[in-house]
Write a protein that holds these residues in place. Structure first.
Motif, mmCIF file in Angstrom:
data_model
loop_
_atom_site.group_PDB
_atom_site.id
_atom_site.type_symbol
_atom_site.label_atom_id
_atom_site.label_comp_id
_atom_site.label_asym_id
_atom_site.label_seq_id
_atom_site.Cartn_x
_atom_site.Cartn_y
_atom_site.Cartn_z
ATOM 1 N N GLY A 1 -5.583 0.313 3.410
ATOM 2 C CA GLY A 1 -5.350 -0.779 2.475
ATOM 3 C C GLY A 1 -4.528 -0.348 1.271
ATOM 4 N N MET A 2 -4.687 0.908 0.827
ATOM 5 C CA MET A 2 -3.871 1.400 -0.281
ATOM 6 C C MET A 2 -2.398 1.449 0.105
ATOM 7 N N VAL A 3 -2.129 1.841 1.359
ATOM 8 C CA VAL A 3 -0.746 1.841 1.852
ATOM 9 C C VAL A 3 -0.179 0.417 1.836
ATOM 10 N N LEU A 4 -1.046 -0.557 2.128
ATOM 11 C CA LEU A 4 -0.621 -1.950 2.237
ATOM 12 C C LEU A 4 -0.712 -2.705 0.911
ATOM 13 N N GLY A 5 -0.842 -1.985 -0.189
ATOM 14 C CA GLY A 5 -0.708 -2.588 -1.507
ATOM 15 C C GLY A 5 -1.929 -3.286 -2.043
ATOM 16 N N CYS A 6 -3.120 -2.978 -1.524
ATOM 17 C CA CYS A 6 -4.345 -3.598 -2.035
ATOM 18 C C CYS A 6 -4.844 -2.872 -3.286
ATOM 19 N N ARG A 7 -5.384 -3.628 -4.219
ATOM 20 C CA ARG A 7 -6.141 -3.032 -5.321
ATOM 21 C C ARG A 7 -7.504 -2.617 -4.764
ATOM 22 N N THR A 8 -7.967 -1.423 -5.134
ATOM 23 C CA THR A 8 -9.092 -0.819 -4.427
ATOM 24 C C THR A 8 -10.300 -0.617 -5.324
ATOM 25 N N ASP B 1 1.716 5.637 -5.032
ATOM 26 C CA ASP B 1 2.417 6.409 -3.986
ATOM 27 C C ASP B 1 1.402 6.843 -2.942
ATOM 28 N N SER B 2 1.420 6.205 -1.796
ATOM 29 C CA SER B 2 0.424 6.481 -0.756
ATOM 30 C C SER B 2 0.861 7.542 0.243
ATOM 31 N N THR B 3 2.016 8.180 0.032
ATOM 32 C CA THR B 3 2.512 9.139 1.026
ATOM 33 C C THR B 3 1.656 10.401 1.097
ATOM 34 N N ASP B 4 0.904 10.713 0.038
ATOM 35 C CA ASP B 4 -0.022 11.849 0.138
ATOM 36 C C ASP B 4 -1.102 11.578 1.182
ATOM 37 N N TYR B 5 -1.482 10.299 1.334
ATOM 38 C CA TYR B 5 -2.513 9.922 2.298
ATOM 39 C C TYR B 5 -1.921 9.691 3.691
ATOM 40 N N TYR B 6 -0.795 8.994 3.740
ATOM 41 C CA TYR B 6 -0.149 8.678 5.020
ATOM 42 C C TYR B 6 1.343 8.963 4.895
ATOM 43 N N ALA B 7 1.745 10.117 5.374
ATOM 44 C CA ALA B 7 3.130 10.560 5.253
ATOM 45 C C ALA B 7 3.982 9.983 6.388
ATOM 46 N N ALA C 1 -5.903 26.188 10.914
ATOM 47 C CA ALA C 1 -4.718 25.871 10.123
ATOM 48 C C ALA C 1 -4.536 24.358 10.043
ATOM 49 N N THR C 2 -3.796 23.902 9.046
ATOM 50 C CA THR C 2 -3.506 22.476 8.908
ATOM 51 C C THR C 2 -2.001 22.246 8.878
ATOM 52 N N ALA C 3 -1.597 21.045 9.259
ATOM 53 C CA ALA C 3 -0.204 20.632 9.192
ATOM 54 C C ALA C 3 -0.182 19.125 9.004
ATOM 55 N N VAL C 4 0.908 18.624 8.437
ATOM 56 C CA VAL C 4 1.070 17.190 8.241
ATOM 57 C C VAL C 4 1.878 16.616 9.402
ATOM 58 N N ALA C 5 1.224 15.782 10.205
ATOM 59 C CA ALA C 5 1.888 15.134 11.335
ATOM 60 C C ALA C 5 2.435 13.769 10.956
ATOM 61 N N GLY C 6 1.932 13.204 9.845
ATOM 62 C CA GLY C 6 2.355 11.871 9.443
ATOM 63 C C GLY C 6 1.534 10.787 10.117
ATOM 64 N N ALA C 7 1.863 9.555 9.795
ATOM 65 C CA ALA C 7 1.109 8.408 10.311
ATOM 66 C C ALA C 7 2.070 7.260 10.603
ATOM 67 N N PRO C 8 2.764 7.313 11.742
ATOM 68 C CA PRO C 8 3.742 6.261 12.054
ATOM 69 C C PRO C 8 3.110 4.913 12.349
ATOM 70 N N PHE C 9 1.780 4.884 12.522
ATOM 71 C CA PHE C 9 1.111 3.635 12.880
ATOM 72 C C PHE C 9 0.890 2.718 11.679
ATOM 73 N N ILE C 10 1.195 3.180 10.470
ATOM 74 C CA ILE C 10 1.057 2.318 9.298
ATOM 75 C C ILE C 10 2.203 2.586 8.332
ATOM 76 N N GLN C 11 2.808 1.500 7.837
ATOM 77 C CA GLN C 11 3.942 1.609 6.935
ATOM 78 C C GLN C 11 3.707 0.731 5.711
ATOM 79 N N PRO C 12 4.205 1.156 4.544
ATOM 80 C CA PRO C 12 4.091 0.296 3.358
ATOM 81 C C PRO C 12 4.793 -1.039 3.573
ATOM 82 N N LEU C 13 4.314 -2.060 2.875
ATOM 83 C CA LEU C 13 4.906 -3.388 2.992
ATOM 84 C C LEU C 13 6.226 -3.452 2.225
ATOM 85 N N SER C 14 7.079 -4.336 2.663
ATOM 86 C CA SER C 14 8.327 -4.588 1.938
ATOM 87 C C SER C 14 8.023 -5.415 0.690
ATOM 88 N N ASP C 15 8.994 -5.499 -0.206
ATOM 89 C CA ASP C 15 8.798 -6.291 -1.422
ATOM 90 C C ASP C 15 8.482 -7.749 -1.111
#
Length: 400
Positions: free
Chosen positions: A336-343, A384-390, A233-247
């Motif tokens: 890097g996508m969470v941190l706003g990089c062009r990929t 929207d990177s939350t699909d990758y890192y919730a 089975a799978t579940a989403v635990a999230g990723a508290p170790f990385i957060q999107p950058l502020s404006d």
């Protein structure tokens, strides 16, 4: 996984994924640590029962093991932490069975399994590459059986009810011991998963021995990107170790900085992409970041390319400061996508891992070093990177 690594190396497709280089002095020091650990880190010597066993990842950037950090805090004293020091530094107050792990692998079977020869011959006929499957079986199967029995004893003695493990496909002796005893096994995601990852992808979802009951993922994208074994089975635990950058943090990025994220399997080829871009577009700042398992000395200086290595400059810090990132299949591309990089994904062996991301429009594919320069201006930012890192969902999973 071991057969695949041997096949890809011997065919010349990939290099060593996680090269380990030890001198004779390093090996002697490691043996000394093993012997000392029998007395100082032996989980059999501590008394009492605990609810959980946690097996972290050996990689600890800045001394922090990010995949189980939140879990270990939440479980507190109810968990036994078993952290190997063979390929890294074990966590403080953790235990390990490193002496027994090394000893179990030192004795190999002298009996050659005829099935191994047949499989090796069939694989060679299919690929043209000879892989020493009989030697792998002679080493790995006896080692697995010895360690599986040892861990059964440990799990019973300490009264473990749940095993939490990172990289379960390299700890199948622990998973197998738990399954022998009917103990629940939860794997925590540690990296990119795809239909091409032999640790997770089982087309048709067959029943596979010694697999975890559950896989707790960073985000919803990972829960169905590959066909897992039947019953997992799978579940989403999230990723508290990385957060999107502020404006303001996004506005402070170095818009012309391009970070190349290497891996041992494709490092030299990716370096050519970096050197080509530096020559074609000197206005960009090119930073080449070797994987933690690589060595900066493997790369010769090239004009316009700065090699960033070691703890003095973190990968996440670099990505947070950069406008662009280029890689092949590394998990850092998702960070890097969470941190706003062009990929941009370089079309090298393993780029198929990121094809779903390219198909979603979150990255572009560069099929050659020369194509990279023209693609940079149109490389996308993931909206929207939350699909990758919730966001963190661990507390809810532990309650459930």
């Amino acid at each position: 996984m071991r057969v695949f690594h041997e096949l890809s190396k011997r065919s010349g497709i990939h290099g060593e994924p996680h090269p380990v280089r030890r001198t004779r002095a390093d090996e002697l020091r490691l043996i000394g640590k093993h012997v000392t650990g029998v007395a100082t880190r032996n989980p059999f010597l501590a008394g009492g029962s605990v609810d959980s066993l946690v097996v972290p990842h050996p990689r600890k950037p800045g001394g922090i093991e990010i995949y189980t950090d939140r879990l270990r805090t939440a479980l507190g004293s109810s968990a036994l932490v078993l952290d190997s020091g063979i390929n890294g530094t074990p966590l403080p107050r953790s235990t390990n069975l490193d002496f027994f792990t090394s000893a179990a692998g030192a004795v190999r079977s002298r009996i050659v399994d005829e099935r191994s020869r047949k499989v090796a011959d069939a694989l060679e006929a299919l690929t043209g590459v000879k892989v020493p499957i009989a030697a792998l079986v002679a080493r790995e199967v006896p080692k697995h059986l010895r360690l599986r029995a040892l861990y059964r004893t440990l799990l019973k003695r300490r009264g473990i009810k749940t095993v939490y493990v990172v990289v379960a496909y390299f700890h199948q002796h622990i998973v197998g011991a738990a399954r022998d005893l009917g103990i629940r096994v939860v794997e925590l995601q540690h990296g990119a998963i795809s239909p091409f990852h032999l640790g997770y992808s089982y087309p048709g979802r067959p029943a596979v021995a010694d697999q975890p009951d559950e896989l707790w993922c960073f985000g919803s994208y990972w829960t169905d990107v590959a066909e897992l074994p039947a019953g997992m089975a799978t579940a989403v635990a999230g990723a508290p170790f990385i957060q999107p950058l502020s404006d303001p943090e996004l506005a402070a990025k170095e818009s012309q900085r391009v970070v190349f994220l290497s891996q041992g399997t494709i490092g030299p080829s990716l370096f050519e992409f970096a050197a080509s871009l530096a020559e074609a577009r000197p206005e960009y700042e090119i930073v080449f970041r070797p994987h933690p398992s690589e060595h900066a000395s493997d790369y010769s200086a090239r004009s316009g390319v700065r090699i960033s290595s070691g703890p003095g400059e973190s990968t996440l810090g670099l990505l947070a400061s950069a406008g662009y990132q280029v890689g092949v299949a590394t998990t850092a591309l998702f960070e890097g996508m969470v941190l706003g990089c062009r990929t941009v994904v370089a079309q090298l062996p393993g780029h198929e891992y990121l094809q779903p991301v390219v198909d979603r429009g979150d990255a572009v594919l560069a099929n050659s070093p020369s194509a990279l320069a023209s693609l940079l201006p149109v490389a996308p930012i993931c909206p929207d990177s939350t699909d990758y890192y919730a966001p963190d969902n661990l507390a809810a999973l532990l309650k459930g």
